[in-house]
Every structure is written in structure tokens, then in C-alpha cells.
Write an enzyme that holds these catalytic residues in place. Structure first.
Site, PDB file in Angstrom:
ATOM      1  N   GLY A   1      33.755 -16.706  28.388  1.00 43.60           N
ATOM      2  CA  GLY A   1      34.829 -17.692  28.466  1.00 43.60           C
ATOM      3  C   GLY A   1      35.952 -17.279  29.400  1.00 43.60           C
ATOM      4  O   GLY A   1      36.952 -17.971  29.511  1.00 43.60           O
ATOM      5  N   CYS A   2      35.812 -16.138  30.050  1.00 35.84           N
ATOM      6  CA  CYS A   2      36.791 -15.736  31.049  1.00 35.84           C
ATOM      7  C   CYS A   2      36.231 -16.031  32.425  1.00 35.84           C
ATOM      8  O   CYS A   2      35.067 -15.781  32.688  1.00 35.84           O
ATOM      9  CB  CYS A   2      37.104 -14.236  30.950  1.00 35.84           C
ATOM     10  SG  CYS A   2      38.203 -13.858  29.602  1.00 35.84           S
ATOM     11  N   GLN A   3      37.099 -16.517  33.288  1.00 25.53           N
ATOM     12  CA  GLN A   3      36.716 -16.844  34.657  1.00 25.53           C
ATOM     13  C   GLN A   3      36.379 -15.552  35.409  1.00 25.53           C
ATOM     14  O   GLN A   3      35.377 -15.446  36.083  1.00 25.53           O
ATOM     15  CB  GLN A   3      37.901 -17.546  35.303  1.00 25.53           C
ATOM     16  CG  GLN A   3      37.609 -18.157  36.641  1.00 25.53           C
ATOM     17  CD  GLN A   3      38.877 -18.775  37.226  1.00 25.53           C
ATOM     18  OE1 GLN A   3      39.972 -18.560  36.735  1.00 25.53           O
ATOM     19  NE2 GLN A   3      38.706 -19.541  38.278  1.00 25.53           N
ATOM     20  N   SER A   4      37.256 -14.565  35.271  1.00 27.38           N
ATOM     21  CA  SER A   4      36.974 -13.269  35.897  1.00 27.38           C
ATOM     22  C   SER A   4      36.258 -12.393  34.866  1.00 27.38           C
ATOM     23  O   SER A   4      36.195 -12.731  33.694  1.00 27.38           O
ATOM     24  CB  SER A   4      38.269 -12.608  36.365  1.00 27.38           C
ATOM     25  OG  SER A   4      39.310 -12.866  35.469  1.00 27.38           O
TER      26      SER A   4
END
Length: 141
Positions: free
Chosen positions: A51-54
Site C-alpha cells: 500500500g506504499c507507493q515507494s
């Protein structure tokens, strides 16, 4: 040892010293540099926060009765965000982490200054750290 509440208040005070968000971002980047870095062996799919972009990796250990977090990210702002959470919650008892609120994040204005994808990532980080606390709390019981 400071309580979670005391550490959160310290963080809020530190952010209050800055007049604008450029300075706050710079400060977050600095915090990211002081992050207890995760061991290379934990930079894998099992430790990545979904769920984190990075990319953000988090690892937790139980040291006596306290949870110790290490982490890393491939993005400097994200590294700063996880550094803030870890500073507040690392070396604390699992139960205290579970009971801790995250109001301090709103108090420093972090959520409102993040892009929607980063804000979602923040929520995922909080969830993941709390999941570790749940796991260790059940081991202690």
C-alpha cells in the site's frame, strides 16, 4: 525511558519550530537519515509494506518486553515518515503501541501535506507497526 505520549509531544514541538513546510520536509529528510536501518536480509517481500507507493521495509524484534523497529525506504520523504513513527513507537511495550493514538501526526500537519498516495502509505505503515505489536503482545501473554 520516555513514554510514547512524551515522544509524540517532542516531535510536535520540533515541527512547531519551523515556519513552513519546505523546512519541515527538510527536517523529515534529516530524520530519515537517522533512522535505525534495517538489516539487508530483511529487505525482501515479507518485510515490505503493502500500500506504499515507494518501497518501505520494516522489521521488528522483541528485546525483553519491548518492540524494536528498524526500517528503510527508497524514497527520502517516506524514509522520514517511517522514522517519525519508529521514533515514537520503538523500544516500547507492545500493549503501549497498540493503545497509542496517532493524533500527533495530525498535530504536525503531516497528513494534510502528503499526497493521497503517501497518506495511504502512512496508514499502511501505522497498520504494519501495530500488527507487529499485536504479534508480540500475544507472545508475551
Amino acid at each position: 525511558m520516555s513514554s510514547i505520549k512524551e515522544i509524540q509531544e517532542e516531535i510536535v514541538d520540533e515541527f512547531a519550530m519551523f515556519d513552513d513546510w519546505m523546512q519541515r520536509y527538510e527536517y523529515m529528510i534529516d530524520l530519515g537519515k537517522s533512522l535505525p536501518i534495517i538489516d539487508e536480509q530483511y529487505k525482501d517481500e515479507d518485510h515490505i509494506i503493502k500500500g506504499c507507493q515507494s518501497k518501505v521495509w520494516v522489521h521488528a524484534d522483541l528485546d525483553q518486553d519491548k518492540v524494536v523497529f528498524t526500517a528503510d525506504s527508497d524514497a527520502i520523504i517516506t524514509k522520514g515518515i517511517i522514522a517519525i513513527l519508529i521514533r515514537a513507537w520503538s523500544n516500547q511495550k507492545p500493549q503501549d503501541i497498540l493503545e497509542a493514538d496517532t493524533d500527533f501526526i495530525d498535530e504536525i500537519g503531516l497528513r494534510e501535506h502528503l499526497s493521497p498516495t503517501r497518506a495511504n502509505g502512512l496508514v499502511s505503515m501505522i497498520k504494519q507497526l501495530k500488527m507487529y505489536a499485536v504479534a508480540y503482545q500475544s507472545q508475551l501473554n
